[in-house]
Structures are given as C-alpha cells and as structure tokens.
Design an enzyme around this catalytic site. Sequence first.
Site, mmCIF file in Angstrom:
data_model
loop_
_atom_site.group_PDB
_atom_site.id
_atom_site.type_symbol
_atom_site.label_atom_id
_atom_site.label_comp_id
_atom_site.label_asym_id
_atom_site.label_seq_id
_atom_site.Cartn_x
_atom_site.Cartn_y
_atom_site.Cartn_z
ATOM 1 N N GLU A 96 -15.420 72.176 -18.262
ATOM 2 C CA GLU A 96 -14.401 71.809 -17.261
ATOM 3 C C GLU A 96 -14.446 72.731 -16.056
ATOM 4 O O GLU A 96 -14.160 72.303 -14.935
ATOM 5 C CB GLU A 96 -12.998 71.884 -17.887
ATOM 6 N N HIS A 101 -18.750 80.558 -18.975
ATOM 7 C CA HIS A 101 -17.791 81.348 -19.744
ATOM 8 C C HIS A 101 -18.049 81.190 -21.229
ATOM 9 O O HIS A 101 -18.451 80.130 -21.699
ATOM 10 C CB HIS A 101 -16.338 80.947 -19.422
HETATM 11 P P1 AMP Z 1 -14.575 74.589 -20.655
HETATM 12 O O1 AMP Z 1 -14.132 73.248 -21.145
HETATM 13 O O2 AMP Z 1 -15.581 75.228 -21.571
HETATM 14 O O3 AMP Z 1 -15.039 74.555 -19.213
HETATM 15 O O4 AMP Z 1 -13.300 75.526 -20.752
HETATM 16 C C1 AMP Z 1 -12.505 75.852 -19.664
HETATM 17 C C2 AMP Z 1 -11.322 76.605 -20.223
HETATM 18 O O5 AMP Z 1 -10.675 77.265 -19.161
HETATM 19 C C3 AMP Z 1 -10.290 75.719 -20.911
HETATM 20 O O6 AMP Z 1 -10.144 76.139 -22.272
HETATM 21 C C4 AMP Z 1 -9.018 75.959 -20.093
HETATM 22 O O7 AMP Z 1 -7.855 75.978 -20.870
HETATM 23 C C5 AMP Z 1 -9.309 77.311 -19.454
HETATM 24 N N1 AMP Z 1 -8.611 77.584 -18.199
HETATM 25 C C6 AMP Z 1 -8.568 76.801 -17.100
HETATM 26 N N2 AMP Z 1 -7.860 77.398 -16.122
HETATM 27 C C7 AMP Z 1 -7.459 78.601 -16.622
HETATM 28 C C8 AMP Z 1 -6.685 79.680 -16.105
HETATM 29 N N3 AMP Z 1 -6.181 79.648 -14.869
HETATM 30 N N4 AMP Z 1 -6.466 80.753 -16.895
HETATM 31 C C9 AMP Z 1 -6.959 80.798 -18.152
HETATM 32 N N5 AMP Z 1 -7.703 79.803 -18.697
HETATM 33 C C10 AMP Z 1 -7.947 78.713 -17.952
#
Ligand code: AMP
Length: 116
Positions: A96, A101
């Site tokens: 996302e 990460h």
């Molecule tokens: P991914 O699907 O691997 O790209 O994971 C993105 C992650 O980022 C998700 O688990 C979200 O909950 C997390 N996320 C998005 N925005 C934030 C934020 N501002 N602070 C902390 N986590 C976030």
Amino acid sequence: MAEETIFSKIIRKEIPADVVYQDDLVTAFRDINPRASSHILIIPNKLIPTVNDVEEQDERALGRLFTVAKKLAAEEGIDQDGYRLIVNCNAHGGQEVYHIHMHLVGGEPLGPMLVS
Ligand code: AMP
C-alpha cells in the site's frame, strides 16, 4: 525520481508517529493499524519504493532492517515465542505504501503464512 510517501515525513518527524527506533540508516515505528499485539514497521531512511528498486548499494541499510528487527523483537518480548517479518511488493503482494518496509508482527500465534 521516486515520489515520497507519508513515511518520508515520519522519518523527518514532520508528522507524528510512534517511533521506537531511529539511526542514520533506518527508522522504526508502530503500525497505525496493528494486525497483532506487536506490529512495527522498519524502513530505510532512503526512499526505495519497492523490492524491485533495490540496488547493491542499499545492502547496508536493508541488512540493518534485520538487526533492528531482532533488537525490537527482544524489546517487545516476542523473540522467544517468535514473530513474522513481511515485505510486500506491488499490487499482488498487497503493498500500500511505496517506501519499502519490513513488518515485524508478533505477540500471539499468527496462523498460516498465507490465508486463501
Ligand atoms: P503495506 O501493505 O505492506 O504497504 O503496509 C503498509 C502499512 O503501513 C499498513 O500496515 C498501514 O497500516 C501502515 N501505515 C500507513 N500509514 C501509516 C502511518 N501514518 N503510521 C503508521 N503506519 C502506517
């Protein structure tokens, strides 16, 4: 040049986040939408959008993701029971946020790796 995401703002402390670790190469903060009792994101300070964009010169920072994961898992008290490290890539991987990460997830049994 890759487009910055909200994670660059977290690294620069321009927006609030629950940062649990930061050094010259990586930053770690709690996921805003935790999927388990411990859910921390560990990211390189350099913007690398996806695993497909990784270069040899990134190996030091990306290796640091693991040493910080190990340290944080111990601090969270989840190292002995175990945990999962996840890196999603692009649409089929469920990525996302386009700043690479590592998810550190644990604190309870996580079930099968993939749910179909
Ligand atoms: P991914 O699907 O691997 O790209 O994971 C993105 C992650 O980022 C998700 O688990 C979200 O909950 C997390 N996320 C998005 N925005 C934030 C934020 N501002 N602070 C902390 N986590 C976030």
